[in-house]
Design a protein around this motif. Structure first.
Motif, PDB file in Angstrom:
ATOM      1  N   MET A   1       8.690   5.070   0.739  1.00 28.55           N
ATOM      2  CA  MET A   1       7.386   4.627   0.576  1.00 28.55           C
ATOM      3  C   MET A   1       6.759   3.549   1.774  1.00 28.55           C
ATOM      4  N   THR A   2       6.110   3.635   2.487  1.00 29.98           N
ATOM      5  CA  THR A   2       5.745   2.206   2.711  1.00 29.98           C
ATOM      6  C   THR A   2       4.562   1.887   2.397  1.00 29.98           C
ATOM      7  N   VAL A   3       4.403   0.396   2.665  1.00 28.92           N
ATOM      8  CA  VAL A   3       3.385   0.267   1.648  1.00 28.92           C
ATOM      9  C   VAL A   3       3.155  -1.186   3.160  1.00 28.92           C
ATOM     10  N   THR A   4       1.741  -1.191   3.335  1.00 26.64           N
ATOM     11  CA  THR A   4       1.206  -2.163   4.829  1.00 26.64           C
ATOM     12  C   THR A   4       0.274  -2.436   4.480  1.00 26.64           C
ATOM     13  N   ALA A   5      -0.053  -4.166   4.769  1.00 28.12           N
ATOM     14  CA  ALA A   5      -1.453  -5.164   4.545  1.00 28.12           C
ATOM     15  C   ALA A   5      -1.893  -4.472   5.978  1.00 28.12           C
ATOM     16  N   GLY A   6      -3.515  -4.900   5.042  1.00 24.52           N
ATOM     17  CA  GLY A   6      -3.912  -4.086   6.086  1.00 24.52           C
ATOM     18  C   GLY A   6      -4.360  -5.517   7.490  1.00 24.52           C
ATOM     19  N   ALA A   7      -5.454  -6.132   7.358  1.00 19.87           N
ATOM     20  CA  ALA A   7      -6.630  -6.862   8.335  1.00 19.87           C
ATOM     21  C   ALA A   7      -5.858  -8.829   8.130  1.00 19.87           C
ATOM     22  N   SER A   8      -5.623  -8.363   6.290  1.00 21.54           N
ATOM     23  CA  SER A   8      -5.593  -9.544   5.207  1.00 21.54           C
ATOM     24  C   SER A   8      -4.348  -9.149   4.994  1.00 21.54           C
ATOM     25  N   ALA A   9      -3.911 -11.336   4.681  1.00 21.21           N
ATOM     26  CA  ALA A   9      -2.084 -11.324   3.997  1.00 21.21           C
ATOM     27  C   ALA A   9      -3.000 -10.193   2.342  1.00 21.21           C
ATOM     28  N   ILE A  10      -1.808  -9.998   1.594  1.00 22.81           N
ATOM     29  CA  ILE A  10      -2.112  -9.825   0.465  1.00 22.81           C
ATOM     30  C   ILE A  10      -0.704 -10.044  -0.013  1.00 22.81           C
ATOM     31  N   ASN A  11      -1.113 -10.459  -1.880  1.00 23.11           N
ATOM     32  CA  ASN A  11       0.008 -10.911  -2.879  1.00 23.11           C
ATOM     33  C   ASN A  11      -0.149  -9.735  -3.780  1.00 23.11           C
ATOM     34  N   GLY A  12       0.702  -8.946  -3.719  1.00 19.07           N
ATOM     35  CA  GLY A  12       1.413  -7.808  -4.348  1.00 19.07           C
ATOM     36  C   GLY A  12       0.125  -7.150  -3.798  1.00 19.07           C
ATOM     37  N   TRP A  13       0.593  -5.716  -4.573  1.00 11.93           N
ATOM     38  CA  TRP A  13       0.841  -4.199  -4.670  1.00 11.93           C
ATOM     39  C   TRP A  13       0.779  -3.462  -5.817  1.00 11.93           C
ATOM     40  N   THR A  14      -0.065  -2.523  -6.149  1.00 11.72           N
ATOM     41  CA  THR A  14       0.947  -1.665  -6.743  1.00 11.72           C
ATOM     42  C   THR A  14       0.365  -0.230  -5.673  1.00 11.72           C
ATOM     43  N   ALA A  15       1.130   0.938  -5.757  1.00 10.71           N
ATOM     44  CA  ALA A  15       1.197   2.247  -5.133  1.00 10.71           C
ATOM     45  C   ALA A  15       0.820   3.878  -6.975  1.00 10.71           C
ATOM     46  N   GLY A  16      -0.042   4.257  -7.093  1.00 16.63           N
ATOM     47  CA  GLY A  16       0.178   5.066  -7.760  1.00 16.63           C
ATOM     48  C   GLY A  16      -0.062   6.496  -7.058  1.00 16.63           C
ATOM     49  N   TRP A  17       0.003   7.291  -8.094  1.00 20.14           N
ATOM     50  CA  TRP A  17       0.579   9.496  -7.871  1.00 20.14           C
ATOM     51  C   TRP A  17       0.610   9.514  -9.253  1.00 20.14           C
ATOM     52  N   THR A  18      -0.524  10.841  -9.326  1.00 19.46           N
ATOM     53  CA  THR A  18       0.168  12.328 -10.119  1.00 19.46           C
ATOM     54  C   THR A  18       1.297  13.106  -9.766  1.00 19.46           C
ATOM     55  N   PRO A  19       2.726  12.729 -10.331  1.00 17.69           N
ATOM     56  CA  PRO A  19       3.315  14.184 -10.034  1.00 17.69           C
ATOM     57  C   PRO A  19       3.500  15.786  -9.827  1.00 17.69           C
ATOM     58  N   ALA A  20       4.269  16.496  -9.715  1.00 19.07           N
ATOM     59  CA  ALA A  20       3.077  17.873  -9.912  1.00 19.07           C
ATOM     60  C   ALA A  20       4.178  18.376 -11.277  1.00 19.07           C
ATOM     61  N   SER A  21       3.543  19.032 -11.910  1.00 15.04           N
ATOM     62  CA  SER A  21       4.699  19.274 -13.328  1.00 15.04           C
ATOM     63  C   SER A  21       6.180  19.412 -12.832  1.00 15.04           C
ATOM     64  N   GLY A  22       6.894  18.787 -14.136  1.00 17.60           N
ATOM     65  CA  GLY A  22       7.988  19.079 -13.299  1.00 17.60           C
ATOM     66  C   GLY A  22       8.817  17.830 -13.164  1.00 17.60           C
ATOM     67  N   GLN A  23       8.402  17.502 -12.209  1.00 23.07           N
ATOM     68  CA  GLN A  23       8.779  16.404 -11.379  1.00 23.07           C
ATOM     69  C   GLN A  23       9.252  15.059 -12.311  1.00 23.07           C
TER      70      GLN A  23
END
Length: 77
Positions: A1-23
């Motif tokens: 997975m790639t996390v990319t900062a937009g037009a401003s710098a960032i100091n920390g990031w979080t990515a989240g999702w809900t996996p399919a059943s059984g994953q």
């Protein structure tokens, strides 16, 4: 997975999702994994949390279960 900062710098990031059943995530690198109920969250580690504007970093994982295309949400503090 790639996390990319937009037009401003960032100091920390979080990515989240809900996996399919059984994953389940069996291995993760370049991030810190939290599982709460059915939700999965990956946060940056010390060496990849600060991103200049327009730059990116990656994290990866291995999982069990049938492939799917979840909706991913990202945020920075």
């Amino acid at each position: 997975m790639t996390v990319t900062a937009g037009a401003s710098a960032i100091n920390g990031w979080t990515a989240g999702w809900t996996p399919a059943s059984g994953q389940t995530i069996t291995q993760l690198w370049s991030g810190t994994l939290t599982v709460s109920g059915s939700a999965v969250t990956v946060k940056n580690v010390s060496y990849n949390g600060s991103l200049a504007a327009g730059t990116s970093t990656t994290f990866g994982f291995l999982a069990n279960g049938s492939p799917s295309a979840p909706t991913l949400t990202c945020s920075s503090p």
